[in-house]
Scaffold this motif. Structure first.
Motif, mmCIF file in Angstrom:
data_model
loop_
_atom_site.group_PDB
_atom_site.id
_atom_site.type_symbol
_atom_site.label_atom_id
_atom_site.label_comp_id
_atom_site.label_asym_id
_atom_site.label_seq_id
_atom_site.Cartn_x
_atom_site.Cartn_y
_atom_site.Cartn_z
ATOM 1 N N LEU A 5 0.834 -1.206 0.000
ATOM 2 C CA LEU A 5 0.000 0.000 0.000
ATOM 3 C C LEU A 5 0.867 1.255 0.000
ATOM 4 O O LEU A 5 0.575 2.246 -0.659
ATOM 5 C CB LEU A 5 -0.917 0.015 1.230
ATOM 6 C CG LEU A 5 -2.078 -0.973 1.211
ATOM 7 C CD1 LEU A 5 -2.770 -1.010 2.552
ATOM 8 C CD2 LEU A 5 -3.054 -0.623 0.103
ATOM 9 N N PHE A 6 1.964 1.170 0.740
ATOM 10 C CA PHE A 6 2.889 2.303 0.817
ATOM 11 C C PHE A 6 3.511 2.580 -0.556
ATOM 12 O O PHE A 6 3.713 3.730 -0.934
ATOM 13 C CB PHE A 6 3.979 1.976 1.850
ATOM 14 C CG PHE A 6 5.024 3.041 2.002
ATOM 15 C CD1 PHE A 6 4.684 4.291 2.508
ATOM 16 C CD2 PHE A 6 6.338 2.788 1.652
ATOM 17 C CE1 PHE A 6 5.654 5.271 2.659
ATOM 18 C CE2 PHE A 6 7.302 3.766 1.793
ATOM 19 C CZ PHE A 6 6.957 5.011 2.302
ATOM 20 N N ILE A 64 -13.822 1.674 -6.362
ATOM 21 C CA ILE A 64 -13.213 2.640 -5.450
ATOM 22 C C ILE A 64 -13.951 3.965 -5.546
ATOM 23 O O ILE A 64 -14.279 4.585 -4.533
ATOM 24 C CB ILE A 64 -11.724 2.814 -5.768
ATOM 25 C CG1 ILE A 64 -10.994 1.480 -5.561
ATOM 26 C CG2 ILE A 64 -11.108 3.903 -4.909
ATOM 27 C CD1 ILE A 64 -9.521 1.554 -5.790
ATOM 28 N N ARG A 67 -15.908 5.905 -2.711
ATOM 29 C CA ARG A 67 -15.615 7.295 -2.326
ATOM 30 C C ARG A 67 -16.895 8.114 -2.277
ATOM 31 O O ARG A 67 -17.091 8.922 -1.366
ATOM 32 C CB ARG A 67 -14.643 7.918 -3.337
ATOM 33 C CG ARG A 67 -13.235 7.392 -3.182
ATOM 34 C CD ARG A 67 -12.179 8.466 -3.279
ATOM 35 N NE ARG A 67 -10.917 7.878 -2.816
ATOM 36 C CZ ARG A 67 -9.997 7.348 -3.625
ATOM 37 N NH1 ARG A 67 -10.160 7.410 -4.930
ATOM 38 N NH2 ARG A 67 -8.909 6.791 -3.137
ATOM 39 N N GLY A 100 -10.007 5.686 3.851
ATOM 40 C CA GLY A 100 -9.060 5.150 4.822
ATOM 41 C C GLY A 100 -9.327 3.689 5.136
ATOM 42 O O GLY A 100 -9.463 2.864 4.238
ATOM 43 N N MET A 130 -12.450 1.934 3.610
ATOM 44 C CA MET A 130 -12.242 1.629 2.203
ATOM 45 C C MET A 130 -11.375 0.384 2.068
ATOM 46 O O MET A 130 -11.702 -0.542 1.320
ATOM 47 C CB MET A 130 -11.550 2.831 1.552
ATOM 48 C CG MET A 130 -11.142 2.591 0.135
ATOM 49 S SD MET A 130 -12.495 2.813 -0.999
ATOM 50 C CE MET A 130 -12.157 4.451 -1.551
ATOM 51 N N LEU A 131 -10.300 0.370 2.830
ATOM 52 C CA LEU A 131 -9.371 -0.763 2.768
ATOM 53 C C LEU A 131 -10.092 -2.054 3.127
ATOM 54 O O LEU A 131 -10.003 -3.053 2.415
ATOM 55 C CB LEU A 131 -8.199 -0.513 3.727
ATOM 56 C CG LEU A 131 -7.151 -1.620 3.791
ATOM 57 C CD1 LEU A 131 -6.425 -1.729 2.468
ATOM 58 C CD2 LEU A 131 -6.143 -1.341 4.906
ATOM 59 N N ILE A 187 -11.181 -2.819 -0.689
ATOM 60 C CA ILE A 187 -9.914 -3.270 -1.271
ATOM 61 C C ILE A 187 -9.614 -4.723 -0.911
ATOM 62 O O ILE A 187 -9.391 -5.558 -1.786
ATOM 63 C CB ILE A 187 -8.751 -2.366 -0.808
ATOM 64 C CG1 ILE A 187 -9.058 -0.905 -1.073
ATOM 65 C CG2 ILE A 187 -7.467 -2.792 -1.494
ATOM 66 C CD1 ILE A 187 -9.271 -0.561 -2.518
#
Lengths: 308, 282
Positions: free
Chosen positions: A106-107, A201, A205, A211, A214-215, A219
């Motif tokens: 993710l980073f 996504i 939104r 954040g 959502m994850l 995701i």
């Protein structure tokens, strides 16, 4: 397929047997070398090991049938118990590679300049041999000059000898193993993230998810195939751990970092005498633990095959 | 795209991210950088206790020179090459055939043969150890590169079949049917229709197998001993015994041993990652 083949055989009965049965025979011809090789070197040896675990054998002389005596001995063997517990530690802690890999993925899932190179370099530890990883970490932990203790020194903590301490040693080795394994999970998730549906996504939104929400809700469910593979390879990796232990501590101190795979090797092929039967019994236990997971993996794959 | 693309975030976070990236990478590769640093330091630095000081002078040529000309390292490297390359070739040949058979044809035992390969591939090595060692001894191949290669080919065929079969399944089947209608024989379909389409899969698999086999240690220890047949992973341990506490040489040796798969990865990165992540997306 059959409708096209049928008339040909009818009008051409003089064709050779092979020609007539080509489609049925060909797969077996193609399979034969691979299957035979695999049976010979992988499948039969599994059964041989099961059989061998009922014998006492030093690898040279005559094998002597002892029934379940090897297993009886295992039940009172303290070293076996330690190995089993350590295997459990490996199994549980090794799974940390999955969230850690997801975190790094993710980073890194951005499109800034040079990100490709960053991704490759983060993946780097996985490509290196575990032997080298083991060496690198042995020095990292070294009580006299290791970087770990240099860094601990900065915050005023005394030197610790990770690999010399029976309570810490297994955790130290697992940490070393997590390094390449996390890299592997990271690359799986990076690929998975690439394929996440952007429309979902956007929809999320609009609904105000962001954040963590959502994850978690949008995701991660889409990353399921990647998570499955990460789980499979991590479990197998944890149960196969041998190289790191062998190179970092050789099972020590006082046998406290052994796992089943290492203990088995030690019993069967060590300088203290070859105990092939006892080693095989340990391997059988390891195999049965693995079998539990293999069955689950195959079952999942079977479900998927049927869904196609 | 998740997380939010960096361009769309506040300027402050953008700057933080840009500076965090190299820092994180540095932390991640720290143990490795330490070894790289060690490998170019002269011996005198270690004697003086200055493990973490900058090298008093660049001794890279000296250290690596000794690894290459003053030890068994070149032999171990050569052994690794002679073990790894034939294994890769053998696996490609066997698994493109098994993959073809299991991917194209529908017959009753298809799924069971496939599962046999997959399950065998997950098995812990230790359960094979004693019988395979025995078998290798009986064949007179103990402590030879051939013995090691044969086992590696057989074992890796499991993984490779899984890989190839799934790839072939994804090929357009009408292509094969069209060829059959034309009267092309089955082995010609394999050779002229399927095999050319399998090139990317073969490339991806080859890099993976290369890395797996190069990095293998367990079987190297079980089936071989001594410098005439052991690969570099096993060789590095005797190298270390020879240069105990000569950290500059051990570091240089480790880097040399680790380099080929690393080079392979950087040269064939696309294939490598495609291979590793096969199945990670639907």
């Amino acid at each position: 397929m059959s409708t096209t083949a049928m008339p040909i055989t009818e009008i051409a009965p003089q064709r050779s047997w092979y020609k007539r049965n080509e489609i049925a025979v060909t797969p077996w011809l193609f399979l034969a070398p691979g299957v035979l090789f695999f049976l010979f070197y992988v499948i039969f040896p599994i059964f041989q090991s099961f059989n061998l675990s009922l014998y006492r054998w030093d690898g040279l002389g005559e094998a002597q049938f002892v029934g379940l005596a090897n297993y009886q001995e295992l039940s009172t063997d303290r070293a076996f118990e330690t190995s089993l517990w350590n295997n459990l530690k490996w199994l549980i802690l090794y799974l940390l590679a999955i969230p850690a890999g997801l975190f790094i993925a993710l980073f890194l899932n951005q499109t800034v300049t040079g990100i490709r190179l960053y991704k490759s370099l983060f993946f780097f530890p996985f490509v290196i041999s575990q032997i080298v990883v083991g060496l690198v970490f042995t020095w990292f932990y070294d009580p006299t000059f290791g970087l770990l203790n240099v860094m601990l020194g900065w915050v005023g903590l005394g030197p610790i000898n990770v690999l010399g301490d029976p309570t810490l040693v297994t955790y130290g080795i697992i940490a070393a193993g997590l390094w390449p394994q996390t890299a592997y999970c990271m690359i799986l998730y990076l690929t998975g993230l690439n394929a996440v549906d952007p429309e979902q996504i956007e929809a999320g939104r609009l609904d105000g998810a962001k954040g963590w929400k959502m994850l978690w809700y949008i995701i991660i469910p889409q990353l399921k195939p990647a998570t499955f593979i990460a789980f499979v390879v991590t479990i197998i990796g944890a149960l196969r751990s041998f190289d790191l232990i062998s190179i970092m501590t050789n099972g020590g101190p006082f046998g406290s970092s052994r796992v089943l795979s290492f203990y088995m090797f030690e019993k069967a092929l060590s300088e203290y005498g070859f105990r092939m039967g006892y080693g095989a019994a340990i391997a059988v236990v390891l195999f049965l633990i693995m079998l539990f997971f293999i069955a689950y993996f195959l079952w999942s794959m079977f479900q998927e095959e049927r869904a196609r | 795209m998740f997380p939010t693309p960096i361009e769309k975030t506040p300027r402050a976070w953008q700057l933080t991210y840009q500076s965090l990236l190299p820092l994180a990478l540095l932390m991640w590769l720290l143990p490795l950088l330490a070894v790289a640093l060690f490998s170019v330091k002269p011996e005198a630095d270690f004697v003086g206790g200055g493990y973490w000081s900058l090298p008093s002078y660049f001794a890279g040529f000296e250290n690596y020179g000794r690894v290459f000309f003053d030890s068994d390292m070149p032999r171990y490297l050569m052994n690794s090459v002679l073990i790894t390359i034939p294994t890769v070739i053998g696996c490609v040949i066997l698994s493109s055939m098994t993959g073809f058979a299991l991917g194209i044809y529908k017959f009753k035992s298809n799924i069971w043969i496939f599962f046999m390969f997959v399950a065998g591939n997950f098995v812990p090595f230790q359960i094979l150890m004693v019988p395979v060692r025995d078998l290798t001894l009986d064949l007179g191949l103990y402590n030879t590169k051939t013995g090691l290669v044969l086992f590696h080919i057989a074992f890796q065929t499991g993984f490779c079949t899984l890989f190839m079969r799934n790839f072939i399944r994804a090929l357009p089947f009408p292509l094969i049917e069209a060829a059959r209608v034309e009267g092309v024989s089955e082995w010609r379909i394999f050779w002229y229709v399927v095999l050319p389409l399998m090139k990317p899969a073969i490339a991806a698999m080859s890099v993976l197998i290369f890395t797996f086999i190069w990095n293998d240690y367990f079987w190297a220890v079980v089936l071989t001993q001594g410098a005439e047949s052991q690969p570099v992973t096993a060789g590095i341990t005797s190298f270390n015994a020879q240069y105990r506490a000569a950290y500059h040489l051990m570091s240089a040796g480790s880097i040399v041993a680790a380099l080929p798969p690393v080079a392979m990865f950087f040269l064939m990165q696309k294939h490598f990652i495609a291979g590793l992540t096969l199945g990670a997306v639907k």
